[in-house]
Design a protein around this motif. Sequence first.
Motif: not given
Length: 513
Positions: A209-214, A239-245
């Motif tokens: 994903i582009e950013n964590d807001e999604i 959905v965990d702390d993995t950035p942008e994924a």
Amino acid sequence: MEIIILAVIALVGLILGAVITFLFLKMLNKGKADAIVKEAEAEAEVIKKDKMLQAKEKFLQLKSEHEKSINEKNQAILQAENKVKQKEQSLSQKQEQVQRKDAELDSVRQNLTHQLDLLNAKQQDVEKFHRRQIEQLETLSGMKAEEAKAQLVESLKAEARTQAMSHIKDIVEESKISASMEAKKVVIQTIQRVATEHAIENSVSIFNIENDEIKGRIIGREGRNIRALEAATGIEIIVDDTPEAIILSGFDPVRREIARLSLHQLVTDGRIHPARIEEVVEKVKKQIEEEIIEIGKRTTIDLGIHGLHPELIRMVGRMKYRSSYGQNLLQHSREVANLCATMAAELGLNVKMAKRAGLLHDIGKVPDDSPEVPHAILGMQLAEKYKEKPEVCNAIGAHHDEIEMTTLLSPIVQVCDAISGARPGARREVVEQYIKRLKDLEALAMSYPGVDKTYAIQAGRELRVLVSSDKVTDKDAETLSFDISQRIQTEMTYPGQVKVTVIRETRAVNFAK
């Protein structure tokens, strides 16, 4: 006085005039009435005559029609009588023919009986003559016929055995040397000519994903969006702390691909809510099905295989989303097809049929509702169902020695399957065992009545069972959860514990038109 008399006379005159006028008018009206009555009587007579004529005409018409129908029925009866008479005549003729044939057969039977009696008598004479000859030979040789026959047979057996053993030994030695060299040559050349890269199938997919807001929009208020997505796809979304994924976890690659494409469309569109999620998932499922058919067609075209049944083409496409011990099943089947074609060409066999058998040899691993039979036998049954040739069916069913090999294609498919699976890094046993355990979990829950869908998630540590609300009550849901957990505990082997969640919901759907 005179005036009065005149007035009386005038009054009397008026009265007489009125009486005379009245009588005149009455006579005049009576004449008109008589004329009208006479005219009406004349018209009535005319109408009466017309009606009488019409009635006579109708009677004559009905009479003619009745006579016509009677004539037709009489003709039909006559025709039927003629047919019955003809049938009776033909039956009598046939009966006479049968009687004649019976008489002829009786005479033939008697002749045959007489001839058999003569033959039996001759045979008895021949046997007596043969016995006398044997007795004379036994008297001359001092040995009985059975003993002489046994000695002759034993001597011939020993001589034939000695010669045969020497020939067999020479042939076997020569065949071993030439066959071993030729087989090694064919196998090495085949392996060298067909080399492919290997892709190990995993049980997770990464959605970037582009950013964590999604992530918050995907989760939804109180997690309703992510729950709807998991329920619709059967995939666990982490959905965990993995950035942008976002991690999509599930043993079924088809479900993971549906979840990935659905997430992509939802994120691109921006509208993420349970109803939209279900709509997108259904649409993506149809797209995946079309893509599976396209993959199957493209694979058969690339390999030069023609005339496959549409259902077999769909199964070939589904191989892309299946794995065999971690090895992608479509890549493995394509490699086996090419290996079979090369080896068949080296041995002078039918290359196209070998390639066809190689592509379809693992088709029994594709169906989701596979019965408790080996995949080779199931694949052979599917090939027979869709009118594949007996050579191809036998090669599919015999590549793991479940049935006897009857053609030269069968050992070639078996060898090429072993070559493809034995390459270093091609397979991984653990993944296949893990996937089999999860499939067994889902199949166990699906065996209960009222169950619509089952999803094994959390690496097999949780089993979600979706039941039909009109078949399973809330109380039944609790009982069902307990029964499934007890069966899992007694029938399956698994690490840790398995949480069984039975989900029952009622939906009321109507359309405003």
